[in-house]
Design a protein around this motif. Sequence first.
Motif, PDB file in Angstrom:
ATOM      1  N   ARG A  58      11.101  79.024 -60.314  1.00 22.65           N
ATOM      2  CA  ARG A  58      12.312  79.214 -61.122  1.00 22.65           C
ATOM      3  C   ARG A  58      13.511  79.285 -60.186  1.00 22.65           C
ATOM      4  NH1 ARG A  58      11.052  84.236 -64.729  1.00 22.65           N
ATOM      5  NH2 ARG A  58      13.319  84.274 -64.966  1.00 22.65           N
ATOM      6  N   LYS A 100      23.960  76.069 -54.899  1.00 21.20           N
ATOM      7  CA  LYS A 100      23.600  77.470 -54.653  1.00 21.20           C
ATOM      8  C   LYS A 100      24.282  77.931 -53.368  1.00 21.20           C
ATOM      9  CE  LYS A 100      19.385  78.850 -55.496  1.00 21.20           C
ATOM     10  NZ  LYS A 100      19.781  79.805 -56.557  1.00 21.20           N
ATOM     11  N   TYR A 151      24.883  85.535 -60.882  1.00 17.54           N
ATOM     12  CA  TYR A 151      23.483  85.363 -61.290  1.00 17.54           C
ATOM     13  C   TYR A 151      22.770  86.695 -61.487  1.00 17.54           C
ATOM     14  CZ  TYR A 151      24.518  80.593 -60.096  1.00 17.54           C
ATOM     15  OH  TYR A 151      25.101  79.361 -60.051  1.00 17.54           O
ATOM     16  N   LEU A 200      22.788  79.621 -68.593  1.00 16.76           N
ATOM     17  CA  LEU A 200      23.338  80.951 -68.324  1.00 16.76           C
ATOM     18  C   LEU A 200      24.807  81.034 -68.717  1.00 16.76           C
ATOM     19  CD1 LEU A 200      21.788  81.607 -64.791  1.00 16.76           C
ATOM     20  CD2 LEU A 200      20.925  82.374 -67.011  1.00 16.76           C
ATOM     21  N   GLU A 228      19.457  78.005 -65.388  1.00 15.10           N
ATOM     22  CA  GLU A 228      18.235  78.407 -64.695  1.00 15.10           C
ATOM     23  C   GLU A 228      17.168  77.421 -65.120  1.00 15.10           C
ATOM     24  OE1 GLU A 228      17.146  82.646 -64.728  1.00 15.10           O
ATOM     25  OE2 GLU A 228      15.096  81.988 -65.182  1.00 15.10           O
ATOM     26  N   ASN A 246      18.009  79.104 -60.133  1.00 14.51           N
ATOM     27  CA  ASN A 246      19.263  79.018 -60.868  1.00 14.51           C
ATOM     28  C   ASN A 246      20.348  78.415 -59.991  1.00 14.51           C
ATOM     29  OD1 ASN A 246      20.141  81.108 -59.188  1.00 14.51           O
ATOM     30  ND2 ASN A 246      19.521  82.686 -60.649  1.00 14.51           N
ATOM     31  N   PRO A 295      28.997  81.819 -63.258  1.00 13.30           N
ATOM     32  CA  PRO A 295      27.737  82.512 -63.552  1.00 13.30           C
ATOM     33  C   PRO A 295      27.988  83.930 -64.067  1.00 13.30           C
ATOM     34  CG  PRO A 295      28.137  82.478 -61.187  1.00 13.30           C
ATOM     35  CD  PRO A 295      29.225  81.660 -61.818  1.00 13.30           C
ATOM     36  N   LYS A 300      17.225  77.109 -69.094  1.00 17.86           N
ATOM     37  CA  LYS A 300      17.933  78.230 -69.713  1.00 17.86           C
ATOM     38  C   LYS A 300      19.392  78.102 -69.285  1.00 17.86           C
ATOM     39  CE  LYS A 300      17.683  83.207 -69.227  1.00 17.86           C
ATOM     40  NZ  LYS A 300      16.843  84.220 -68.545  1.00 17.86           N
ATOM     41  N   THR A 345      13.910  84.417 -59.559  1.00 23.75           N
ATOM     42  CA  THR A 345      14.338  83.071 -59.161  1.00 23.75           C
ATOM     43  C   THR A 345      14.368  82.998 -57.647  1.00 23.75           C
ATOM     44  OG1 THR A 345      16.610  83.840 -59.293  1.00 23.75           O
ATOM     45  CG2 THR A 345      15.750  82.710 -61.215  1.00 23.75           C
TER      46      THR A 345
END
Lengths: 444, 444
Positions: free
Chosen positions: A29, A50, B242, A103, A78, A31, B407, A101, A12
């Motif tokens: 990708r 993030k 993550y 998580l 993700e 997350n 996460p 996805k 990612t």
Amino acid sequence: MDYFTGVRRNETLEIGELLKAAKPGQNVRVNGAVHTIRDMGNVAFVILRKREGLIQSVYEKGIADFDLKEIKEASVIEIEGRLEENGKAPGGIEIRMEKLKILSEPSDERLPLAISKWKLNTSLEAKLNYRAIALRNIRERAKFCIQEGLTRAFRDFLYGQGFTEIHTPKIGARGAEGGANIFRLDYFHRPAVLAQSPQFYKQMMVGVFDRVFETAPVFRAEKHNTKRHLNEYTSLDFEMGYIDGFEDIMAMETGYLQYAMELLERDYKKELKILDVALPDVTRIPAVKFSEIKELVSEKYGHQMRNPFDLEPEEELLIGRYAKEEWDSDFVFVTHYPSKKRPFYAMDDPEDRRYTLSFDLLFKGMEITTGGQRIHDYRRLAEKMEARGMSEEGMGDYLDTFRHGMPPHGGLGIGLERLTMKLIGEDNVRETTLFPRDLSRLEP
Amino acid sequence: MDYFTGVRRNETLEIGELLKAAKPGQNVRVNGAVHTIRDMGNVAFVILRKREGLIQSVYEKGIADFDLKEIKEASVIEIEGRLEENGKAPGGIEIRMEKLKILSEPSDERLPLAISKWKLNTSLEAKLNYRAIALRNIRERAKFCIQEGLTRAFRDFLYGQGFTEIHTPKIGARGAEGGANIFRLDYFHRPAVLAQSPQFYKQMMVGVFDRVFETAPVFRAEKHNTKRHLNEYTSLDFEMGYIDGFEDIMAMETGYLQYAMELLERDYKKELKILDVALPDVTRIPAVKFSEIKELVSEKYGHQMRNPFDLEPEEELLIGRYAKEEWDSDFVFVTHYPSKKRPFYAMDDPEDRRYTLSFDLLFKGMEITTGGQRIHDYRRLAEKMEARGMSEEGMGDYLDTFRHGMPPHGGLGIGLERLTMKLIGEDNVRETTLFPRDLSRLEP
């Protein structure tokens, strides 16, 4: 049996990688935590949080192979999709989602605070009660990135100046600063205290490393419930030997502040912008004597001095105002504090023993540093202790260090939370403390 | 009123400057502590201790304008004289003294320890009793320079990996690690404890910064009086979100160790040489399951397993020996510790719930790190707490963080003093603690 050979590369991408290494049109990708979802009907924007900031992803039926309902706020997901340019999105890019996805899902998606708002419009009390949630707000989080920069600058600057980092004990037999503001504990059936400062230890280590520093918690059982007091805070301490005078310490602190502002400007630009911080000019910092500035301020603002030996918070504010108006500086060193108000280890001014070779640094009208030259001669130290009616009991290790030779030295302690607070323009030190400890707050 | 404009340049030179910037034949000024005096009759050698090492100065009547008797051991002096080359002197240079300035004199020049000897031939007890003097010995001092390098590497490496530094409170309402080894104190008439680890806080901050670290003291009221236990130590902690699995944490630690060895090799060469340290190879670190290595060691060395759920110190030693003999590694990750011996927040192995997705890192047969993946789903955390008969009381802030989405994450804590101890080949952790706190030692 397996072998580990070093850091693994993630598949990612982080925001910096998306901006630099990836190209529009490319499949990526990513997350992140679902910061907020804006459902516009035929299209929805899912904003991911993030560590480097926010990134916008776009949901469109037909392109995504999942249902928007699968994504909840506060979920951690993700996604995979095409990177596209969009001048209106954060960083000018967005991701058109194709695959999802999950998580991790919250068991309660109704957050106690609206963290996705630009400013958390809630009380300090609520922010502190839900600290781990409140800090998910981008602006709240940014404060502590700035704080990291200030600490990092302190260490990097001092490494470059030949200082050695030390770790001194926080549990001890007695306090270094005297007074009543000391936390006591039972240490295997012996009375012990929590360190009010690393003062004695850092001085003792000047005899070993010449120049030392420590960035660590200190503990003060002060019963003040104010906007500027904490009962546990992070102290940026240094102590340096072979000084020619206490001016060397102020010069070193000025050097630190210059280094720190450069580091923030270079590496924390994003956070400075988020918080709309204008860095202060630290090209030159004025220094003025305690007795002199008291008079100057009294004359200019008609302030009545109540305590001739100390500065009250209101006086500090006026001195800050004076320094700004007269010398165009957010910082001002106030030097030569009265001996009465300084600890026994402070070196008296040989020219006038009622005062000490010590200083405070005020930043926008608040004390953020106390420092000065210390007595390095055992006999003079013993004399001063005797004159104050202090016993040498329990001070043997400290005093022995001086008996066996010590260079002229001095140092300072900077309150990290106060420095951060003043830098970013907050008015309560709890705003810049991750998990504050005060008279009423022991949790979270 | 004066202005401070930054760090002042000293007129005296440091050793690095003498070696690089100065030229033989040049007149220089140098200050330092008188480490030792060797009087040969017509000439005397005065060795000065400075932060970068030792420097030799030569006294010769007629050249010096003072009497040798003016210089005492443990005095702090400034000298002026000609820089000369001398292959036998430290660094290949010496200073032929002409002028002397006494900066400070000891009131007692009979030091309790012979610090100028290459190795301090005295008991650990004596070294700890006279800590501030003992550390003036060049070898003793070098240990803590190495320790600085390990801490510095930890931070620098993690900054580069996108981690944010945090400062979490050391006074709290409850401990994170459970058990009886907790120091208690009175916090304004409320019961409080000292942090056994920053565990809860660093996890909570993963929800904010994704990756965090802290280098700070932790407190353990363990009643063990061993060579490997301290009641206060410095913990190098990180926690990262993550992750794809707990292997990511071991990979990150391997990366740290690689970075640390490179930094030491580059910036701490002098200290490595003083202590005769050969850095371990960390190109690859083997990882082996707890149950597997127990059997391997039992088979190879005929060791009787007493405790199937934990490793005894002797077993750790044997595992270290096994790793060295079979895999040529000083380090070995032991993975999948039994669930019984790990805290409630440890994630159980979905393939065998008797074990956890956790690890210890052993270095030359001693545990220096504990880490693993944590449970990030509130429901699973609550289930595990219930299964253990734990109450959620007082855990609200921690648990709420998970309720509101977290996460997948994990992390570790490294004992800085143990890591230093093993790296430099000491066998008692007090040797690598500036001011150790143990069952009997609360001072200095």
